[in-house]
Motif scaffolding. Structure first.
Motif, PDB file in Angstrom:
ATOM      1  N   LEU A   1      10.950  41.970  54.785  1.00 30.25           N
ATOM      2  CA  LEU A   1      10.730  41.137  55.919  1.00 30.25           C
ATOM      3  C   LEU A   1      11.592  39.880  55.625  1.00 30.25           C
ATOM      4  N   GLN A   2      11.859  39.401  54.336  1.00 30.07           N
ATOM      5  CA  GLN A   2      12.887  38.468  54.144  1.00 30.07           C
ATOM      6  C   GLN A   2      14.265  38.930  54.506  1.00 30.07           C
ATOM      7  N   ILE A   3      14.567  40.098  54.204  1.00 31.62           N
ATOM      8  CA  ILE A   3      15.923  40.486  54.466  1.00 31.62           C
ATOM      9  C   ILE A   3      16.106  40.424  56.142  1.00 31.62           C
ATOM     10  N   HIS A   4      15.012  40.941  56.911  1.00 32.21           N
ATOM     11  CA  HIS A   4      15.239  40.850  58.246  1.00 32.21           C
ATOM     12  C   HIS A   4      15.131  39.450  58.919  1.00 32.21           C
ATOM     13  N   PHE A   5      14.712  38.635  58.070  1.00 29.85           N
ATOM     14  CA  PHE A   5      14.678  37.142  58.769  1.00 29.85           C
ATOM     15  C   PHE A   5      15.954  36.700  58.562  1.00 29.85           C
ATOM     16  N   THR A   6      16.540  36.982  57.440  1.00 27.65           N
ATOM     17  CA  THR A   6      18.028  36.328  57.101  1.00 27.65           C
ATOM     18  C   THR A   6      19.055  37.030  58.055  1.00 27.65           C
ATOM     19  N   LEU A   7      18.790  38.335  58.378  1.00 25.65           N
ATOM     20  CA  LEU A   7      19.659  38.766  59.441  1.00 25.65           C
ATOM     21  C   LEU A   7      19.503  38.053  60.742  1.00 25.65           C
ATOM     22  N   ILE A   8      18.036  37.986  61.159  1.00 22.51           N
ATOM     23  CA  ILE A   8      17.857  37.379  62.574  1.00 22.51           C
ATOM     24  C   ILE A   8      18.448  35.953  62.586  1.00 22.51           C
ATOM     25  N   GLN A   9      18.175  35.087  61.577  1.00 20.52           N
ATOM     26  CA  GLN A   9      18.740  33.838  61.497  1.00 20.52           C
ATOM     27  C   GLN A   9      20.334  33.653  61.465  1.00 20.52           C
TER      28      GLN A   9
ATOM     29  N   PHE B   1      22.383  31.920  64.337  1.00 18.25           N
ATOM     30  CA  PHE B   1      23.672  31.038  64.169  1.00 18.25           C
ATOM     31  C   PHE B   1      24.729  31.622  64.871  1.00 18.25           C
ATOM     32  N   ASP B   2      25.094  32.638  64.848  1.00 16.78           N
ATOM     33  CA  ASP B   2      26.564  32.964  65.255  1.00 16.78           C
ATOM     34  C   ASP B   2      26.536  32.970  66.884  1.00 16.78           C
ATOM     35  N   ASN B   3      25.235  33.322  67.400  1.00 14.11           N
ATOM     36  CA  ASN B   3      25.252  33.476  68.947  1.00 14.11           C
ATOM     37  C   ASN B   3      24.593  31.937  69.653  1.00 14.11           C
ATOM     38  N   ASP B   4      24.410  30.930  68.618  1.00 17.43           N
ATOM     39  CA  ASP B   4      23.867  29.771  69.438  1.00 17.43           C
ATOM     40  C   ASP B   4      22.779  29.874  70.021  1.00 17.43           C
ATOM     41  N   ILE B   5      21.956  30.524  69.496  1.00 20.20           N
ATOM     42  CA  ILE B   5      20.482  30.785  69.997  1.00 20.20           C
ATOM     43  C   ILE B   5      19.343  29.698  69.022  1.00 20.20           C
ATOM     44  N   SER B   6      18.812  29.066  69.723  1.00  9.73           N
ATOM     45  CA  SER B   6      17.991  28.127  69.194  1.00  9.73           C
ATOM     46  C   SER B   6      16.762  29.103  68.372  1.00  9.73           C
ATOM     47  N   ILE B   7      16.448  28.534  67.121  1.00 11.99           N
ATOM     48  CA  ILE B   7      15.625  29.198  66.208  1.00 11.99           C
ATOM     49  C   ILE B   7      14.465  28.185  65.638  1.00 11.99           C
ATOM     50  N   VAL B   8      13.343  28.509  65.469  1.00  8.01           N
ATOM     51  CA  VAL B   8      12.234  27.812  64.867  1.00  8.01           C
ATOM     52  C   VAL B   8      11.512  28.588  63.867  1.00  8.01           C
ATOM     53  N   ARG B   9      10.703  27.965  62.944  1.00  5.63           N
ATOM     54  CA  ARG B   9       9.767  28.764  62.147  1.00  5.63           C
ATOM     55  C   ARG B   9       8.374  28.269  62.416  1.00  5.63           C
ATOM     56  N   VAL B  10       7.370  29.133  62.335  1.00  4.55           N
ATOM     57  CA  VAL B  10       6.054  28.623  62.152  1.00  4.55           C
ATOM     58  C   VAL B  10       5.335  29.197  60.916  1.00  4.55           C
ATOM     59  N   SER B  11       4.297  28.645  60.368  1.00  7.45           N
ATOM     60  CA  SER B  11       3.676  28.899  59.067  1.00  7.45           C
ATOM     61  C   SER B  11       2.576  29.821  59.565  1.00  7.45           C
TER      62      SER B  11
ATOM     63  N   GLU C   1      11.466  44.944  67.540  1.00  9.76           N
ATOM     64  CA  GLU C   1      11.643  44.959  69.166  1.00  9.76           C
ATOM     65  C   GLU C   1      12.687  43.857  69.232  1.00  9.76           C
ATOM     66  N   CYS C   2      12.287  42.714  68.626  1.00 10.61           N
ATOM     67  CA  CYS C   2      13.422  41.719  68.884  1.00 10.61           C
ATOM     68  C   CYS C   2      14.892  41.991  68.308  1.00 10.61           C
ATOM     69  N   ALA C   3      14.907  42.628  67.240  1.00  9.95           N
ATOM     70  CA  ALA C   3      16.269  42.855  66.487  1.00  9.95           C
ATOM     71  C   ALA C   3      17.042  43.863  67.647  1.00  9.95           C
ATOM     72  N   LYS C   4      16.305  44.764  68.497  1.00  9.35           N
ATOM     73  CA  LYS C   4      16.699  45.669  69.276  1.00  9.35           C
ATOM     74  C   LYS C   4      17.272  45.070  70.491  1.00  9.35           C
ATOM     75  N   VAL C   5      16.417  43.880  71.116  1.00  7.16           N
ATOM     76  CA  VAL C   5      16.962  43.219  72.333  1.00  7.16           C
ATOM     77  C   VAL C   5      18.276  42.433  71.712  1.00  7.16           C
ATOM     78  N   MET C   6      18.230  41.853  70.673  1.00  4.19           N
ATOM     79  CA  MET C   6      19.400  41.086  70.240  1.00  4.19           C
ATOM     80  C   MET C   6      20.639  41.903  70.213  1.00  4.19           C
ATOM     81  N   ASN C   7      20.376  43.167  69.815  1.00  2.00           N
ATOM     82  CA  ASN C   7      21.657  44.257  69.527  1.00  2.00           C
ATOM     83  C   ASN C   7      22.053  44.717  70.936  1.00  2.00           C
TER      84      ASN C   7
END
Length: 211
Positions: A127-135, A139-149, A98-104
């Motif tokens: 899931l790791q690949i999706h995380f890499t793409l989202i990150q 980065f490319d669109n200057d969107i703040s991003i954080v991670r929680v465990s 859902e998040c990837a769709k909004v970003m696209n």
């Protein structure tokens, strides 16, 4: 690199200095002016380094890294407040796809991204690949991003009482239709991410507060 050295016999050259040394007041060599951040962190250190004259070797980068780690814990409450507010304002998207769709479809609407890992993350290559793409997108669109465990805790915050979320690996906060957010807690998170990037920590981790 700022360095504090305990007084040694070679520094006790005058009666006044010798008297101070005997009274347990070690002197420090004259050093270049320290930054405000470094002075603040040194003031928080335990007393023995002052009273016993322990040598301290700490670069400014190490001090700022420690400060960023402490701030990450403090920003957990701010993150929870922002997530709740975004949910109430219908500005929250949950789920990797859902998040990837909004970003696209509307990348300009994305304001803040949260990635969450669980015990199965290390074994989930997709899931790791999706995380890499989202990150990379953030980065490319200057969107703040954080991670929680703690994905379960994140799911508890963003889920409605009537539903249970199975995919809370990614949460995206979007700007409202009438403009950008003006939430103090969100601004605090943006500043935290900006400071972390200066230390080459591009996806800083935030600890969400417990129940």
């Amino acid at each position: 690199m700022a360095r504090l050295q305990p007084i040694g016999e070679q520094l006790i050259g005058s009666p006044a200095r010798a008297a101070l040394y005997k009274r347990g007041k070690p002197l420090l060599r004259e050093q270049p002016a320290l930054s405000a951040d470094l002075l603040h962190c040194l003031s928080k250190l335990p007393l023995p380094w002052r009273s016993l004259g322990i040598v301290i070797n700490m670069t400014l980068e190490e001090v700022l890294t420690q400060k960023t780690t402490e701030r990450a814990e403090c920003t957990g409450q701010a993150l929870e407040e922002v997530l709740v507010t975004a949910m109430d304002n219908h500005s929250l998207t949950v789920g990797v796809y859902e998040c990837a769709k909004v970003m696209n479809l509307d990348p300009d609407s994305a304001s803040f991204c949260v990635l969450a890992v669980d015990e199965d993350f290390e074994c989930d290559i997709a899931l790791q690949i999706h995380f890499t793409l989202i990150q990379s997108f953030c980065f490319d669109n200057d969107i703040s991003i954080v991670r929680v465990s703690d994905m379960q805790r994140l799911a508890e915050i963003v889920a409605d009482k009537s539903e249970h979320l199975e995919d809370a690996h990614c949460v995206l906060i979007t700007n409202p239709a009438d403009g950008a957010w003006e939430d103090p807690s969100l601004e605090k998170l943006h500043l935290f991410c900006e400071e972390s990037r200066r230390l080459n920590d591009w996806v800083p981790e935030i600890s969400l507060p417990g129940r």
